[in-house]
Design a protein around this motif. Structure first.
Motif, PDB file in Angstrom:
ATOM      1  N   ALA A   1       0.839  -1.194   0.000  1.00  0.00           N
ATOM      2  CA  ALA A   1       0.000   0.000   0.000  1.00  0.00           C
ATOM      3  C   ALA A   1       0.875   1.246   0.000  1.00  0.00           C
ATOM      4  CB  ALA A   1      -0.921  -0.006   1.215  1.00  0.00           C
ATOM      5  N   HIS A   2       1.928   1.195   0.785  1.00  0.00           N
ATOM      6  CA  HIS A   2       2.813   2.355   0.835  1.00  0.00           C
ATOM      7  C   HIS A   2       3.509   2.562  -0.507  1.00  0.00           C
ATOM      8  CE1 HIS A   2       5.240   5.433   2.790  1.00  0.00           C
ATOM      9  NE2 HIS A   2       6.208   5.016   1.992  1.00  0.00           N
ATOM     10  N   LEU A   3       3.962   1.480  -1.113  1.00  0.00           N
ATOM     11  CA  LEU A   3       4.632   1.597  -2.409  1.00  0.00           C
ATOM     12  C   LEU A   3       3.682   2.151  -3.463  1.00  0.00           C
ATOM     13  CD1 LEU A   3       6.744  -1.677  -2.554  1.00  0.00           C
ATOM     14  CD2 LEU A   3       7.586   0.642  -2.325  1.00  0.00           C
TER      15      LEU A   3
ATOM     16  N   GLU B   1       1.355   4.282  -2.932  1.00  0.00           N
ATOM     17  CA  GLU B   1       1.054   5.685  -2.657  1.00  0.00           C
ATOM     18  C   GLU B   1       2.275   6.581  -2.725  1.00  0.00           C
ATOM     19  OE1 GLU B   1      -0.626   5.630   1.171  1.00  0.00           O
ATOM     20  OE2 GLU B   1      -2.423   4.560   0.559  1.00  0.00           O
ATOM     21  N   CYS B   2       3.436   6.006  -2.575  1.00  0.00           N
ATOM     22  CA  CYS B   2       4.631   6.826  -2.402  1.00  0.00           C
ATOM     23  C   CYS B   2       5.616   6.542  -3.532  1.00  0.00           C
ATOM     24  CB  CYS B   2       5.261   6.517  -1.045  1.00  0.00           C
ATOM     25  SG  CYS B   2       6.695   7.538  -0.719  1.00  0.00           S
ATOM     26  N   SER B   3       5.700   7.474  -4.472  1.00  0.00           N
ATOM     27  CA  SER B   3       6.591   7.257  -5.610  1.00  0.00           C
ATOM     28  C   SER B   3       8.051   7.243  -5.173  1.00  0.00           C
ATOM     29  CB  SER B   3       6.368   8.336  -6.674  1.00  0.00           C
ATOM     30  OG  SER B   3       6.659   9.609  -6.139  1.00  0.00           O
ATOM     31  N   TYR B   4       8.338   7.963  -4.088  1.00  0.00           N
ATOM     32  CA  TYR B   4       9.720   8.001  -3.603  1.00  0.00           C
ATOM     33  C   TYR B   4      10.192   6.612  -3.199  1.00  0.00           C
ATOM     34  CZ  TYR B   4      13.684   9.225  -0.639  1.00  0.00           C
ATOM     35  OH  TYR B   4      14.918   9.294  -0.065  1.00  0.00           O
ATOM     36  N   CYS B   5       9.413   5.929  -2.379  1.00  0.00           N
ATOM     37  CA  CYS B   5       9.798   4.595  -1.933  1.00  0.00           C
ATOM     38  C   CYS B   5       9.698   3.585  -3.065  1.00  0.00           C
ATOM     39  CB  CYS B   5       8.924   4.160  -0.752  1.00  0.00           C
ATOM     40  SG  CYS B   5       9.298   5.089   0.752  1.00  0.00           S
ATOM     41  N   ARG B   6       8.754   3.806  -3.964  1.00  0.00           N
ATOM     42  CA  ARG B   6       8.616   2.889  -5.095  1.00  0.00           C
ATOM     43  C   ARG B   6       9.884   2.914  -5.935  1.00  0.00           C
ATOM     44  NH1 ARG B   6       3.612   4.380  -6.588  1.00  0.00           N
ATOM     45  NH2 ARG B   6       4.339   5.803  -8.165  1.00  0.00           N
TER      46      ARG B   6
ATOM     47  N   LEU C   1      11.169   4.161   6.267  1.00  0.00           N
ATOM     48  CA  LEU C   1      10.224   4.503   5.209  1.00  0.00           C
ATOM     49  C   LEU C   1      10.115   6.006   5.082  1.00  0.00           C
ATOM     50  CD1 LEU C   1       7.138   2.158   5.446  1.00  0.00           C
ATOM     51  CD2 LEU C   1       8.790   2.346   3.610  1.00  0.00           C
ATOM     52  N   HIS C   2       9.900   6.455   3.863  1.00  0.00           N
ATOM     53  CA  HIS C   2       9.826   7.866   3.534  1.00  0.00           C
ATOM     54  C   HIS C   2       8.637   8.528   4.244  1.00  0.00           C
ATOM     55  CE1 HIS C   2       8.859  10.953   0.185  1.00  0.00           C
ATOM     56  NE2 HIS C   2       9.780  11.449   0.955  1.00  0.00           N
TER      57      HIS C   2
HETATM   58 ZN   LIG Z   1       7.514   6.415   1.209  1.00  0.00          ZN
END
Ligand SMILES: [Zn+2]
Length: 65
Positions: free
Chosen positions: A19-21, A23-28, A64-65
């Motif tokens: 879910a985080h990946l 939503e978050c392009s940075y962590c992806r 995590l970011h």
């Molecule tokens: Zn993140």
């Protein structure tokens, strides 16, 4: 995201990470970078790892970011 790559997650943990990946392009981007990096490292185990690569790996070991 280190735990995501290094061990088997519970269903809840994996859902949270995915879910985080989503939503978050940075962590992806970081996740994809690390997946590519690990493949690269596996393919070149006989060669010493460049300092630059070691630094990038160290940068990935952040929360995590
Ligand atoms: Zn993140």
């Amino acid at each position: 995201m280190q735990p995501f790559m290094d061990r088997v997650l519970t269903d809840a943990e994996r859902q949270e990470a995915e879910a985080h990946l989503n939503e978050c392009s940075y962590c992806r981007k970081r996740y994809r970078f690390e997946a590519n990096l690990r493949q690269f490292v596996r393919q070149s185990v006989v060669e010493p790892m460049p300092v630059e690569l070691k630094q990038k790996l160290a940068e990935l070991r952040t929360p995590l970011h």
